[in-house]
Design a protein around this motif. Sequence first.
Motif, PDB file in Angstrom:
ATOM      1  N   VAL A 133       0.706   2.889  -3.014  1.00 59.40           N
ATOM      2  CA  VAL A 133       1.532   2.357  -1.939  1.00 59.40           C
ATOM      3  C   VAL A 133       2.341   3.519  -1.353  1.00 59.40           C
ATOM      4  O   VAL A 133       2.984   4.269  -2.090  1.00 59.40           O
ATOM      5  CB  VAL A 133       2.481   1.257  -2.458  1.00 59.40           C
ATOM      6  N   GLY A 134       2.265   3.668  -0.056  1.00 58.96           N
ATOM      7  CA  GLY A 134       2.918   4.796   0.600  1.00 58.96           C
ATOM      8  C   GLY A 134       2.002   5.981   0.789  1.00 58.96           C
ATOM      9  O   GLY A 134       2.371   6.961   1.447  1.00 58.96           O
ATOM     10  N   ASN A 135       0.796   5.899   0.173  1.00 61.37           N
ATOM     11  CA  ASN A 135      -0.204   6.958   0.322  1.00 61.37           C
ATOM     12  C   ASN A 135       0.360   8.335  -0.035  1.00 61.37           C
ATOM     13  O   ASN A 135       0.146   9.328   0.675  1.00 61.37           O
ATOM     14  CB  ASN A 135      -0.775   6.980   1.741  1.00 61.37           C
ATOM     15  N   TYR A 193       0.890  -5.596  -2.789  1.00 60.84           N
ATOM     16  CA  TYR A 193       1.327  -4.385  -3.485  1.00 60.84           C
ATOM     17  C   TYR A 193       2.560  -3.780  -2.809  1.00 60.84           C
ATOM     18  O   TYR A 193       3.483  -3.310  -3.486  1.00 60.84           O
ATOM     19  CB  TYR A 193       0.202  -3.356  -3.510  1.00 60.84           C
ATOM     20  N   GLN A 194       2.575  -3.772  -1.480  1.00 59.76           N
ATOM     21  CA  GLN A 194       3.710  -3.213  -0.749  1.00 59.76           C
ATOM     22  C   GLN A 194       4.983  -4.011  -1.012  1.00 59.76           C
ATOM     23  O   GLN A 194       6.058  -3.446  -1.247  1.00 59.76           O
ATOM     24  CB  GLN A 194       3.401  -3.207   0.753  1.00 59.76           C
ATOM     25  N   GLU A 195       4.859  -5.331  -0.996  1.00 58.57           N
ATOM     26  CA  GLU A 195       6.028  -6.178  -1.256  1.00 58.57           C
ATOM     27  C   GLU A 195       6.564  -5.951  -2.669  1.00 58.57           C
ATOM     28  O   GLU A 195       7.782  -5.864  -2.883  1.00 58.57           O
ATOM     29  CB  GLU A 195       5.652  -7.648  -1.046  1.00 58.57           C
ATOM     30  N   LEU A 196       5.663  -5.848  -3.626  1.00 54.74           N
ATOM     31  CA  LEU A 196       6.080  -5.648  -5.013  1.00 54.74           C
ATOM     32  C   LEU A 196       6.771  -4.291  -5.185  1.00 54.74           C
ATOM     33  O   LEU A 196       7.819  -4.188  -5.833  1.00 54.74           O
ATOM     34  CB  LEU A 196       4.866  -5.738  -5.938  1.00 54.74           C
ATOM     35  N   ALA A 197       6.198  -3.260  -4.575  1.00 55.84           N
ATOM     36  CA  ALA A 197       6.796  -1.925  -4.663  1.00 55.84           C
ATOM     37  C   ALA A 197       8.188  -1.912  -4.053  1.00 55.84           C
ATOM     38  O   ALA A 197       9.125  -1.301  -4.601  1.00 55.84           O
ATOM     39  CB  ALA A 197       5.893  -0.904  -3.967  1.00 55.84           C
TER      40      ALA A 197
END
Length: 351
Positions: free
Chosen positions: A193-195, A289-293
């Motif tokens: 996430v965020g690459n 995944y983005q929301e969890l991060a």
Amino acid sequence: MIKYPVLEPGAVIGVTAPSSGVGEELRELLELACSRLQEQGYGVVCGATAWTQDKAKSAPASVRAAEFNAMMADDSIGLVIPPWGGELLIEILEQVDFDHMKVKWILGYSDISVLLLAVTLRTGIATAHGTNFIDLRGKETDPVTAMWESVLSTASGESVLQHSSQQYQLEWGGGEPSPHVFNLTEITNWKTVGNQNVTMQGRLLGGCIDVIRHLIGTPYGDVRYFQQHYIQNEPILWYLENCELSVTDLRRSLLQMKLAGWFDHCSGLMFGRSAANRPMENYTVEDVYQELASELGLPVVYDIDCGHLSPQLTLVNGAFAEVEVRVEAEEAGGMEEGQKGRGTVRQYFRP
């Protein structure tokens, strides 16, 4: 303290089916796996449950539990590897003898991860999430799968390094037969996430989220007790893989884990590849995944070698791990295309 079993040369493998057995129509797969392991110098003892399957399980819960308990108590058996996963392992937990369990490896994944996680949380005995017995039937074994022996042979206090695969299998049964069981056709690409490049460390815990989520709120899923009594409150590094959940069910399950405190004092999360991660409307697994991060403020790595799109790493519940994932260049000049999306996992068998 975590107790680590050690795989000895020529060990006897106990094959029992605490979830699903093989059944008559697929008997040759189990027979072939037995022959391959015996050729490699292992002894193999198959319990009766390995050969039977009816009503979505190998046998009634009492029979499965008794056979598993017997193999765990038998000093002549060096490790236990179920033939594969299934659906209803959770039925046996009330009858598993956690109090008198010998320190020996249990190796498997899918529904077996319910047993692996419960054993480590309850007893502090390390367990291994990795290949099942049936997938060791090939004439050859791909390099990632083959690491199960090196990982399980690592002595307490030592470490072992694993690398991401070069290719993975997109679906079961597709393509031409392979000498190493899997048809490895797709390029492996670990993502973050965020690459951005990620480095994280912590005590490994995890499994198939479809089934381990059902341990929440039970005596077999007390993560807080495990942290306090076995790892001196070190952070947990979760690895999870999704077999069949929709993206919305995955989201609900992760939120349940969060609300239950499973992600308290967590250092990061890793997710395996999954064929189930299909968008619902325009809601994708990347959104999950983005929301969890964002909610946890933690690094999230995904599409790692874990789960039902083989091959997969051998990840040890309870071990201290250092994970590095490279998705972009850190210095001028950049990386070759083949270097992107690569990862390593070094596991330290720290008590």
